[in-house]
Design a protein around this motif. Structure first.
Motif, mmCIF file in Angstrom:
data_model
loop_
_atom_site.group_PDB
_atom_site.id
_atom_site.type_symbol
_atom_site.label_atom_id
_atom_site.label_comp_id
_atom_site.label_asym_id
_atom_site.label_seq_id
_atom_site.Cartn_x
_atom_site.Cartn_y
_atom_site.Cartn_z
ATOM 1 N N GLY A 73 114.681 -33.313 7.732
ATOM 2 C CA GLY A 73 115.651 -33.984 8.585
ATOM 3 C C GLY A 73 116.441 -35.029 7.832
ATOM 4 N N ARG A 74 116.972 -35.984 8.606
ATOM 5 C CA ARG A 74 117.804 -37.046 8.035
ATOM 6 C C ARG A 74 117.412 -38.379 8.658
ATOM 7 N NH1 ARG A 74 123.833 -36.673 7.580
ATOM 8 N NH2 ARG A 74 123.798 -37.216 9.785
ATOM 9 N N SER A 75 117.475 -39.421 7.841
ATOM 10 C CA SER A 75 117.299 -40.787 8.327
ATOM 11 C C SER A 75 118.553 -41.567 7.963
ATOM 12 C CB SER A 75 116.067 -41.436 7.689
ATOM 13 O OG SER A 75 114.880 -40.766 8.085
ATOM 14 N N TYR A 87 113.218 -32.159 12.103
ATOM 15 C CA TYR A 87 112.961 -30.836 12.660
ATOM 16 C C TYR A 87 111.628 -30.348 12.121
ATOM 17 C CZ TYR A 87 117.938 -31.113 13.675
ATOM 18 O OH TYR A 87 119.173 -31.532 14.131
ATOM 19 N N MET A 88 110.842 -29.723 12.999
ATOM 20 C CA MET A 88 109.543 -29.220 12.581
ATOM 21 C C MET A 88 109.249 -27.889 13.266
ATOM 22 S SD MET A 88 107.287 -32.144 14.576
ATOM 23 C CE MET A 88 108.288 -33.439 13.836
ATOM 24 N N PRO A 89 108.452 -27.020 12.617
ATOM 25 C CA PRO A 89 108.118 -25.727 13.226
ATOM 26 C C PRO A 89 107.465 -25.900 14.591
ATOM 27 C CG PRO A 89 107.418 -25.807 10.924
ATOM 28 C CD PRO A 89 107.831 -27.199 11.300
ATOM 29 N N ARG A 90 107.629 -24.882 15.400
ATOM 30 C CA ARG A 90 107.148 -24.955 16.784
ATOM 31 C C ARG A 90 105.653 -25.232 16.859
ATOM 32 N NH1 ARG A 90 109.116 -20.790 21.499
ATOM 33 N NH2 ARG A 90 107.987 -21.751 23.245
ATOM 34 N N GLU A 91 104.871 -24.607 15.964
ATOM 35 C CA GLU A 91 103.414 -24.769 16.028
ATOM 36 C C GLU A 91 102.992 -26.203 15.706
ATOM 37 O OE1 GLU A 91 104.409 -22.893 11.961
ATOM 38 O OE2 GLU A 91 105.060 -22.728 14.064
ATOM 39 N N ILE A 92 103.817 -26.944 15.015
ATOM 40 C CA ILE A 92 103.519 -28.357 14.745
ATOM 41 C C ILE A 92 104.041 -29.228 15.878
ATOM 42 C CG2 ILE A 92 104.035 -30.313 13.223
ATOM 43 C CD1 ILE A 92 103.962 -28.367 10.876
ATOM 44 N N GLY A 93 105.303 -29.011 16.283
ATOM 45 C CA GLY A 93 105.900 -29.819 17.337
ATOM 46 C C GLY A 93 105.147 -29.776 18.647
ATOM 47 N N GLU A 94 104.506 -28.628 18.947
ATOM 48 C CA GLU A 94 103.768 -28.490 20.203
ATOM 49 C C GLU A 94 102.543 -29.405 20.258
ATOM 50 O OE1 GLU A 94 103.028 -24.304 20.259
ATOM 51 O OE2 GLU A 94 104.822 -23.859 21.484
ATOM 52 N N ARG A 95 102.124 -29.917 19.115
ATOM 53 C CA ARG A 95 100.938 -30.774 19.074
ATOM 54 C C ARG A 95 101.278 -32.264 18.969
ATOM 55 N NH1 ARG A 95 96.975 -28.358 14.628
ATOM 56 N NH2 ARG A 95 95.695 -30.089 15.437
ATOM 57 N N VAL A 96 102.567 -32.569 18.965
ATOM 58 C CA VAL A 96 102.986 -33.967 18.907
ATOM 59 C C VAL A 96 102.848 -34.596 20.290
ATOM 60 C CG1 VAL A 96 104.921 -35.543 18.479
ATOM 61 C CG2 VAL A 96 104.580 -33.535 17.002
ATOM 62 N N THR A 97 102.226 -35.749 20.373
ATOM 63 C CA THR A 97 101.993 -36.423 21.654
ATOM 64 C C THR A 97 102.969 -37.588 21.843
ATOM 65 O OG1 THR A 97 100.409 -38.015 20.769
ATOM 66 C CG2 THR A 97 99.542 -35.859 21.445
ATOM 67 N N ALA A 136 112.741 -24.429 17.170
ATOM 68 C CA ALA A 136 111.925 -25.436 16.490
ATOM 69 C C ALA A 136 112.049 -26.729 17.281
ATOM 70 C CB ALA A 136 112.391 -25.629 15.053
ATOM 71 N N PHE A 137 111.222 -27.710 16.944
ATOM 72 C CA PHE A 137 111.274 -28.986 17.640
ATOM 73 C C PHE A 137 112.142 -29.981 16.872
ATOM 74 C CE2 PHE A 137 107.708 -27.357 20.029
ATOM 75 C CZ PHE A 137 107.864 -27.960 21.279
ATOM 76 N N LYS A 138 112.927 -30.749 17.623
ATOM 77 C CA LYS A 138 113.757 -31.813 17.061
ATOM 78 C C LYS A 138 113.242 -33.153 17.562
ATOM 79 C CE LYS A 138 118.467 -33.713 17.131
ATOM 80 N NZ LYS A 138 119.844 -33.546 17.676
ATOM 81 N N LEU A 139 112.881 -34.022 16.621
ATOM 82 C CA LEU A 139 112.471 -35.392 16.931
ATOM 83 C C LEU A 139 113.651 -36.321 16.655
ATOM 84 C CD1 LEU A 139 109.244 -37.190 15.710
ATOM 85 C CD2 LEU A 139 111.477 -38.218 15.377
ATOM 86 N N LYS A 140 113.886 -37.223 17.578
ATOM 87 C CA LYS A 140 114.971 -38.203 17.394
ATOM 88 C C LYS A 140 114.502 -39.532 17.968
ATOM 89 C CE LYS A 140 119.889 -38.951 18.483
ATOM 90 N NZ LYS A 140 121.090 -38.369 19.161
ATOM 91 N N ARG A 141 114.642 -40.599 17.181
ATOM 92 C CA ARG A 141 114.276 -41.936 17.649
ATOM 93 C C ARG A 141 114.904 -42.976 16.730
ATOM 94 N NH1 ARG A 141 107.749 -42.034 16.033
ATOM 95 N NH2 ARG A 141 108.058 -41.569 13.815
ATOM 96 N N VAL A 142 114.924 -44.213 17.195
ATOM 97 C CA VAL A 142 115.490 -45.317 16.436
ATOM 98 C C VAL A 142 114.345 -46.177 15.898
ATOM 99 C CG1 VAL A 142 116.945 -47.378 16.515
ATOM 100 C CG2 VAL A 142 117.583 -45.343 17.834
ATOM 101 N N ARG A 143 114.380 -46.439 14.604
ATOM 102 C CA ARG A 143 113.410 -47.355 14.015
ATOM 103 C C ARG A 143 113.930 -48.789 14.170
ATOM 104 N NH1 ARG A 143 112.977 -43.629 8.678
ATOM 105 N NH2 ARG A 143 110.949 -42.656 8.997
ATOM 106 N N VAL A 144 113.033 -49.690 14.524
ATOM 107 C CA VAL A 144 113.401 -51.073 14.813
ATOM 108 C C VAL A 144 112.518 -52.015 14.011
ATOM 109 C CG1 VAL A 144 113.578 -52.812 16.641
ATOM 110 C CG2 VAL A 144 114.128 -50.427 17.142
#
Length: 258
Positions: free
Chosen positions: A235-237, A158-168, A138-146
């Motif tokens: 996920g977690r924030s 975390y998101m399913p592969r079919e969704i993560g593949e479309r994230v730009t 699956a895809f893992k997104l990680k970033r810092v909010r500012v």
């Protein structure tokens, strides 16, 4: 730097724990203007000597003040009176709003730092939430909010592969995950389930959020559901201690509170 003025001891103080007396002393100094935003708070050693106690007791007092957002602590530098920059994140149970939309209600804008998106095997609890078979990628997104140049949250999803593949890259750099995942699945996400816990900042998390190790963090664990019932991301924030979460449950009050 503030000069430590000897405190007056009353008979009532004998029944008040030392760490509470230290907290009250610092709160009073901030309230009456003795110490202003940016001023250095008395050191652990100074307070320990004045109250004839241990530095661990002083640290206990300072940790509570830091959690309340009254002071900020920096390793090797000491503690300082905090700027009054509390971030409020109001949650209305009748609507499914992103953190970014919640913050926008107060006129602030969330930006992002250090975004990453990688294909990996998610931790078991998140894999189960997504309904994935063992060892499924699956895809893992990680970033810092500012906000206003200050890191306030580490976002991990975390998101399913079919969704993560479309994230730009543009989505990662400028949009809330709730917004762009909604675009990908073709509907506004109707349901978010949130649980709230707390933990202490450690290692890389403390570094990314620019807080001292051991600083308190508010943790929102969340699962986003499509109208079909499928979980499209989870996920977690992890929020710094002075991010305030306000809930509105049920109908709004007949007259807004003043």
């Amino acid at each position: 730097m503030s000069t430590l003025i000897p405190s007056r001891t009353t008979s009532a103080d004998r029944f008040t724990p030392l760490y509470v007396r230290i907290q009250e002393r610092i709160r009073a100094a901030i309230a009456d203007g003795t110490m202003a935003a940016g001023d250095r708070v008395w050191s652990e050693a100074e307070l320990a000597r004045e109250y004839k106690t241990t530095r661990s007791t002083v640290r206990q007092a300072l940790a509570k003040l830091e959690f309340e957002g009254l002071i900020v602590r920096h390793v090797g530098r000491g503690s300082f009176v905090a700027e009054r920059t509390t971030v409020r994140s109001p949650i209305d149970s009748r609507f499914s709003m992103s953190f970014e939309e919640q913050v926008a209600q107060s006129g602030r804008i969330v930006t992002y730092r250090s975004p990453t998106l990688e294909l990996m095997i998610p931790p078991q609890p998140f894999a189960e939430t997504l309904g994935l078979e063992p060892h499924t990628l699956a895809f893992k997104l990680k970033r810092v909010r500012v906000i206003d140049g200050r890191p306030v949250c580490l976002e991990v999803r975390y998101m399913p592969r079919e969704i993560g593949e479309r994230v730009t890259g543009e989505m990662l750099a400028s949009r809330s995950a709730q917004s762009f995942v909604g675009d990908i699945i073709g509907e506004s996400i109707p349901t978010i389930v949130v649980s709230v816990t707390a933990e202490l900042a450690q290692g890389s998390v403390a570094s990314l959020l620019n807080v001292s190790e051991g600083s308190p963090l508010l943790v929102r664990k969340n699962s986003h559901y499509a109208s079909s019932g499928a979980v499209v991301q989870c996920g977690r924030s992890l929020f710094v201690g002075d991010v305030s979460t306000d809930y509105v449950l049920g109908r709004p009050p007949p007259h807004p509170p003043k």
